[in-house]
Scaffold this active site. Sequence first.
Site, PDB file in Angstrom:
ATOM      1  N   GLU A   7       0.754  -1.193  -0.121  1.00 41.96           N
ATOM      2  CA  GLU A   7       0.141   0.031  -0.005  1.00 41.96           C
ATOM      3  C   GLU A   7       0.900   1.159   0.034  1.00 41.96           C
ATOM      4  OE1 GLU A   7      -3.529  -0.157   1.617  1.00 41.96           O
ATOM      5  OE2 GLU A   7      -3.745   1.731   2.292  1.00 41.96           O
ATOM      6  N   ASP A 105      -3.261  -2.934   2.688  1.00 44.69           N
ATOM      7  CA  ASP A 105      -3.985  -3.143   3.947  1.00 44.69           C
ATOM      8  C   ASP A 105      -5.197  -4.019   3.914  1.00 44.69           C
ATOM      9  OD1 ASP A 105      -2.027  -1.677   4.986  1.00 44.69           O
ATOM     10  OD2 ASP A 105      -3.066   0.205   5.287  1.00 44.69           O
ATOM     11  N   TYR A 311      -2.272  -3.414  12.838  1.00 45.72           N
ATOM     12  CA  TYR A 311      -3.098  -2.455  11.981  1.00 45.72           C
ATOM     13  C   TYR A 311      -3.985  -1.737  12.892  1.00 45.72           C
ATOM     14  CZ  TYR A 311      -5.409  -0.657   7.804  1.00 45.72           C
ATOM     15  OH  TYR A 311      -5.921   0.077   6.886  1.00 45.72           O
TER      16      TYR A 311
END
Length: 943
Positions: A7, A105, A311
């Site tokens: 990403e 992600d 995350y």
Amino acid sequence: MHVIVAEKNISARRIAQILAGGKKVTEKREGGVSSYRYGDTVTIGLRGHVVEVDFEPGYQNWRSEQYTPRSLIDAKTIRVPTEKRIVYLLQKLAKQADRITIATDFDTEGELIGKEAFDLIRAASHQVPVDRARFSAITPQEITGAFAKTTTLDFALAAAGEARQSIDLMWGASLTRFISLAARRGGQNILSVGRVQTPTLSMIVDREKEIESFVPEPYWQLSLLTKKAGQAVDTRHTNGRFKEEAAARQAYERTKAPLLVTDVKTGTKQDRAPSPFDTTGFIVAAARLNFSAANAMRIAEDLYMNGFISYPRTDNTVYPPSLDMTGILKTLQNSPFRKDVEWVMAHRRAVPTRGKKSSTDHPPIHPTGPASRDALGDDAFRIYELVLRRFLATLAPDALWKTQKVLFDAGGEEYTATGGQLLEPGWHAVYPFSEAKEVILPPFEVGETLPVNHVTLDEKETQPPARYTQSRLIQRMEELGLGTKSTRHEVIAKLVSRKYVEGNPLRPTLVGRVVTESLEQHADTITKPDMTQTLEAHMQQIKGRARTREDVVKESREMLHAAFDQLEAHERAIGDDILGRTAEELNLGACPVCGTGTLAIRHLRGSTQFIGCSRYPECTFNIGLPVTQWGWAVRTDERCAKHGLSFVRLVKKGARPWDIGCPLCHHISSNRESLSEIPSLPPPLQGRLEALHIYTASDLAKSPPEWLATALDIPAPDAVQLIRDAEAEMALLKKRSECRKFLRNHLTPRKGRSYTAIVNVLREAGVTDISSLAHANAAVLRKAGISEQEAAQVLGEARSVHTMQTFREIGIPATSIRKYHAAGISSAEDFCTLHPVMLAQRSGISLDTVYRHAGLVCGHLKRPAPKKMTKLQLEKGRKELMAIRGMSDAMILPLLQAGIADASGLLAADIKTVSASTGIPSDTISGLQASARKIKDNEIIRI
Ligand SMILES: [Zn+2]
Ligand SMILES: [Zn+2]
């Protein structure tokens, strides 16, 4: 070749390092984009979205008759690359690859970014296999695990993201355009409306209205102070809040010593360890450490990409069974929190705590590896510590409190005191961010009596509800289903940057309020959270493949059309309402000069802004403001006690606001210095001018002399003198401002450079205009902090500008000045040293004119003007010279420059001097002279 698409660049680098497993990773840069290579694998990072959705061409014109705001609802959209170099490299690699793995992600946004990359890859290569790696942390364990069992892109999840993207664009663009046009606003002033943004703003506005309409009610509270074993103990009346003063007073009067202990209850209370962090819980906890929501998230994302935490965008508060708690604790033993980690390992609870929300995409936010303060810097380290300690707390035992509740009687009135003592600190030992306040009471026994040391009757008022803090608002948005874990903090940041809300806690600005109220009145679907909640439900249906993206977007279109039916029917009313009420926001107060107009901030096209009177042109009073690059002028809540005007502030995104304060006080003080330079204006007179609303030299210069004489009660000749002096002062100010502008244009701005500071140093050295700057020496500029090289450059420029000014002043027309300048003749000196023939040849100006100009310049410099020669004379002399043997065309001009215009001039010249000034060797000159003499002799003989 195996291509991995991450990403961001930073995650690409980490993923490559992890997968390389100790092999050397080399970085290759192509067109400014990095890729990371080992063996046959190439990893590249996107920059989040590398394409954006926009309307087809034609819709960009706001005032188009054909493409109305409503037409944007059904407008076709296109995808435009925003990161062309990344797109180029991705497609180039796609053509060479035999396998591509998308490693963006793992959430809706990440899946959409992955799908965008997939579409770009397919446009370049039809057959290369593409798979998907999903992970919740960029750690060796997660990454190797994810790449060992890759899956396929989840097109339904990406479609949900795409649906949201299209709907947001459609709502935001059409409504923003409609409201802005209705309120006749454009440029920097547009009024933005958004699907999530507007209902959020509406909550803030509603809370403000609640606060304003709140009527405080008085109540009374009784407390009693006693003492036991030398310790002061505070007790409260068990009645709590008395609504009637009479009742409170009666209880107060009846409270009499002694204080009898009537009941003592002790017990224990368990204090559960906190549940794991989801995004909202994390933002709320970070807010207590003074991090704004947006800042906390930015830091958390950084920590995630560097492999320090998992995350940070998650709705999950339950650790999945697969998460290796022991393994994480072991790696954290290498962190600066080793002692706490080991304490938790020794006292670990059987099962970690769990919250109410469980989802499968990501685990709750937790640390994934050790980090140090040196590596992270202070702020990131504090966030890291928060996440780490929260993780430890969820594995730590519950705390245990000893509780105590005591009842007392004093003359029939009942009082109480409660105490709490931490018996076992449990999780508090590793998590200091939630305060554990102990109140330790001395032991009491039923039947014992104590003194009444003091009784207090307090009158208090009920308080209005509190304004939303950022973190409280995020919690409330989550409860209402407004936005997502990834977007809530961004929505709030947008409301702030659009000047709809300000401060923390948040309160609406006038514009924010007016727009919300106007929409509430005419199309409340836009301000209510219902529609957004519906969309969230629809997105879940798309993810579950129960509905298609097209279907959901279509339904949203219909909703928006219905809203437009209402809006268009009231367009005029909405526009007038907003326009009328927001004009108010720029008004500062009554005009001090005419007394009947209103002073208001005005923004013109471009970057000009100033304060002017509403009665313009009858009243021309105005106050200048710095251009908008320095900040957009707005009104603040403060008011000048002397002038009754609202304060003005310049606000600029990302910079500290510049407070101007009362605009009139500012105006007066910034002109005081120049007024005091006027010789015929002593300070007492200056004060009287202020009372006459004459604040500047220019105001004074414009005053009619008779009026001024009467108003100031001074003789008429003095008034005339005063006006004349003011005019001179204005000329001086003009020169100074030219000089300031010149410095600003010729000195590159850089960090730490202040033009005001430079101007002040120069002024001390007597350099206030371009003329004095042209004559200044480099040392003065060096003193002002200007480098030697820059100083030389600035002085050179100043001299050239100064010369041009001088030329103009002494009567050389501008067109000629331009010609001279283009020919490199830029100093007055040139006119005295260069021969007019030379000047004429170089500039293309006729010889006669050059002679006239040279006369003017030399006269100004008080130097002798060049001796005038006619064209005929010059031509004759040239012929004579050319007749001499050995003479060449190239020598004529240098000789002329040395003052030699004909043969007799040459004969009379001193060889050495001429050689030195023309560069012609002495031998050549003496040869020329010999030839010339021969010719002359022949001429004489012929006679
Ligand atoms: Zn006025
Ligand atoms: Zn003032």
